[in-house]
Design a protein around this motif. Sequence first.
Motif, PDB file in Angstrom:
ATOM      1  N   THR A  94       0.823  -1.208   0.000  1.00 42.23           N
ATOM      2  CA  THR A  94       0.000   0.000   0.000  1.00 42.23           C
ATOM      3  C   THR A  94       0.866   1.272   0.000  1.00 42.23           C
ATOM      4  N   PHE A  95       2.090   1.162  -0.526  1.00 40.74           N
ATOM      5  CA  PHE A  95       3.002   2.298  -0.642  1.00 40.74           C
ATOM      6  C   PHE A  95       2.284   3.463  -1.323  1.00 40.74           C
ATOM      7  N   LEU A  96       2.331   4.630  -0.690  1.00 39.18           N
ATOM      8  CA  LEU A  96       1.745   5.898  -1.126  1.00 39.18           C
ATOM      9  C   LEU A  96       0.213   5.907  -1.111  1.00 39.18           C
ATOM     10  N   ASN A  97      -0.417   4.931  -0.451  1.00 41.29           N
ATOM     11  CA  ASN A  97      -1.851   5.000  -0.196  1.00 41.29           C
ATOM     12  C   ASN A  97      -2.062   5.747   1.110  1.00 41.29           C
ATOM     13  N   TYR A  98      -3.241   6.348   1.249  1.00 41.29           N
ATOM     14  CA  TYR A  98      -3.536   7.060   2.486  1.00 41.29           C
ATOM     15  C   TYR A  98      -4.808   6.529   3.119  1.00 41.29           C
ATOM     16  N   PHE A  99      -4.943   6.812   4.398  1.00 40.20           N
ATOM     17  CA  PHE A  99      -6.143   6.508   5.154  1.00 40.20           C
ATOM     18  C   PHE A  99      -6.471   7.746   5.961  1.00 40.20           C
ATOM     19  N   GLY A 100      -7.738   8.110   6.008  1.00 43.25           N
ATOM     20  CA  GLY A 100      -8.168   9.247   6.804  1.00 43.25           C
ATOM     21  C   GLY A 100      -9.402   8.904   7.613  1.00 43.25           C
ATOM     22  N   ALA A 101      -9.498   9.475   8.802  1.00 42.91           N
ATOM     23  CA  ALA A 101     -10.653   9.252   9.666  1.00 42.91           C
ATOM     24  C   ALA A 101     -10.867  10.472  10.551  1.00 42.91           C
ATOM     25  N   GLY A 144      11.042  14.715   7.499  1.00 40.07           N
ATOM     26  CA  GLY A 144      10.651  14.867   6.110  1.00 40.07           C
ATOM     27  C   GLY A 144       9.181  15.233   6.035  1.00 40.07           C
ATOM     28  N   GLY A 145       8.733  15.516   4.836  1.00 38.45           N
ATOM     29  CA  GLY A 145       7.329  15.865   4.664  1.00 38.45           C
ATOM     30  C   GLY A 145       6.866  15.618   3.247  1.00 38.45           C
ATOM     31  N   ILE A 146       5.587  15.401   3.132  1.00 42.91           N
ATOM     32  CA  ILE A 146       4.921  15.262   1.840  1.00 42.91           C
ATOM     33  C   ILE A 146       3.886  16.376   1.772  1.00 42.91           C
ATOM     34  N   ARG A 147       3.807  17.026   0.637  1.00 44.83           N
ATOM     35  CA  ARG A 147       2.884  18.149   0.510  1.00 44.83           C
ATOM     36  C   ARG A 147       1.442  17.680   0.666  1.00 44.83           C
ATOM     37  N   TYR A 148       0.653  18.481   1.363  1.00 48.40           N
ATOM     38  CA  TYR A 148      -0.743  18.155   1.674  1.00 48.40           C
ATOM     39  C   TYR A 148      -1.598  17.927   0.418  1.00 48.40           C
ATOM     40  N   ASN A 149      -1.206  18.529  -0.691  1.00 50.07           N
ATOM     41  CA  ASN A 149      -1.977  18.402  -1.930  1.00 50.07           C
ATOM     42  C   ASN A 149      -1.212  17.615  -3.006  1.00 50.07           C
ATOM     43  N   GLU A 150      -0.399  16.668  -2.564  1.00 45.29           N
ATOM     44  CA  GLU A 150       0.387  15.829  -3.478  1.00 45.29           C
ATOM     45  C   GLU A 150      -0.554  15.116  -4.457  1.00 45.29           C
ATOM     46  N   PRO A 151      -0.403  15.367  -5.786  1.00 43.53           N
ATOM     47  CA  PRO A 151      -1.326  14.768  -6.756  1.00 43.53           C
ATOM     48  C   PRO A 151      -1.274  13.244  -6.831  1.00 43.53           C
ATOM     49  N   LEU A 152      -0.112  12.633  -6.552  1.00 39.44           N
ATOM     50  CA  LEU A 152      -0.035  11.170  -6.598  1.00 39.44           C
ATOM     51  C   LEU A 152      -0.828  10.511  -5.477  1.00 39.44           C
ATOM     52  N   MET A 170       5.601  24.028   1.519  1.00 43.00           N
ATOM     53  CA  MET A 170       6.798  23.933   0.691  1.00 43.00           C
ATOM     54  C   MET A 170       7.382  22.518   0.614  1.00 43.00           C
ATOM     55  N   HIS A 171       6.732  21.539   1.274  1.00 42.14           N
ATOM     56  CA  HIS A 171       7.232  20.171   1.121  1.00 42.14           C
ATOM     57  C   HIS A 171       7.268  19.839  -0.373  1.00 42.14           C
ATOM     58  N   PRO A 172       8.286  19.130  -0.824  1.00 41.57           N
ATOM     59  CA  PRO A 172       8.377  18.847  -2.257  1.00 41.57           C
ATOM     60  C   PRO A 172       7.305  17.866  -2.710  1.00 41.57           C
ATOM     61  N   LEU A 173       6.939  18.007  -3.970  1.00 46.10           N
ATOM     62  CA  LEU A 173       6.062  17.005  -4.567  1.00 46.10           C
ATOM     63  C   LEU A 173       6.886  15.732  -4.781  1.00 46.10           C
ATOM     64  N   ILE A 174       6.206  14.610  -4.770  1.00 43.25           N
ATOM     65  CA  ILE A 174       6.897  13.327  -4.944  1.00 43.25           C
ATOM     66  C   ILE A 174       7.332  13.205  -6.398  1.00 43.25           C
ATOM     67  N   ASP A 175       8.581  12.770  -6.597  1.00 44.37           N
ATOM     68  CA  ASP A 175       9.052  12.510  -7.958  1.00 44.37           C
ATOM     69  C   ASP A 175       9.466  11.044  -8.054  1.00 44.37           C
ATOM     70  N   ILE A 176       9.945  10.648  -9.203  1.00 40.37           N
ATOM     71  CA  ILE A 176      10.286   9.238  -9.428  1.00 40.37           C
ATOM     72  C   ILE A 176      11.420   8.759  -8.527  1.00 40.37           C
ATOM     73  N   ASN A 177      12.149   9.689  -7.901  1.00 42.13           N
ATOM     74  CA  ASN A 177      13.244   9.314  -7.012  1.00 42.13           C
ATOM     75  C   ASN A 177      12.812   9.052  -5.580  1.00 42.13           C
ATOM     76  N   PHE A 178      11.519   9.306  -5.254  1.00 42.90           N
ATOM     77  CA  PHE A 178      11.045   9.117  -3.892  1.00 42.90           C
ATOM     78  C   PHE A 178      11.029   7.619  -3.589  1.00 42.90           C
ATOM     79  N   LYS A 179      11.820   7.226  -2.616  1.00 46.87           N
ATOM     80  CA  LYS A 179      11.959   5.804  -2.311  1.00 46.87           C
ATOM     81  C   LYS A 179      11.258   5.407  -1.024  1.00 46.87           C
ATOM     82  N   GLY A 180      10.686   6.362  -0.312  1.00 50.49           N
ATOM     83  CA  GLY A 180      10.020   6.036   0.946  1.00 50.49           C
ATOM     84  C   GLY A 180      11.014   5.702   2.040  1.00 50.49           C
ATOM     85  N   LEU A 181      10.526   5.023   3.055  1.00 55.05           N
ATOM     86  CA  LEU A 181      11.362   4.666   4.207  1.00 55.05           C
ATOM     87  C   LEU A 181      11.679   3.185   4.200  1.00 55.05           C
TER      88      LEU A 181
END
Length: 181
Positions: A94-101, A144-152, A170-181
Amino acid sequence: MIFTETSLKGSYVIDLEPFTDERGWFARTYCKNEFNSIGHTKEWVQLNHSYTRQKGTIRGMHFQLAPFTEVKLVRCIAGAAYDVIIDIRKDSPTFLNYFGAEISAINRKMIYIPEGFAHGFQALTDECELIYHHSQFYAPGVEGGIRYNEPLINIDWPLSADRISERDSMHPLIDINFKGL
């Protein structure tokens, strides 16, 4: 406490089971034995309290880099918030999936966030307060941070994003180099 696993493995929505009588109610918010049942063995080393003045405000999406990754337990004690977690574990299905509640002082829900997740929230009410338990001390310079409105990721925030700190916007948008943790 009732632990319900979310769609992101290892994260849980926790419902309190209050004991109620004519005086009000009492509920356990942490029990080492009950948390062991979901695999939590870390110690809580830091507790933080946030206050958000106006609804619509977004805080996040924050995480700490290895070796300072942390488990968090988040609870709203005043007002209401839409709490969001993003799976940034590079080997997770579920890499780059989100859950909200929604968590609120009224529904008394908590969110258990394992290591390898970004976290943030949007205040749904004015005067919103959250309590955070952390398994790791804050380490300046390794966050680190991910932008609140990240399109991916495309988080469906319930309200328009009225207030965001300069840092969070100002957190960067995710690009193809984002490898996660």
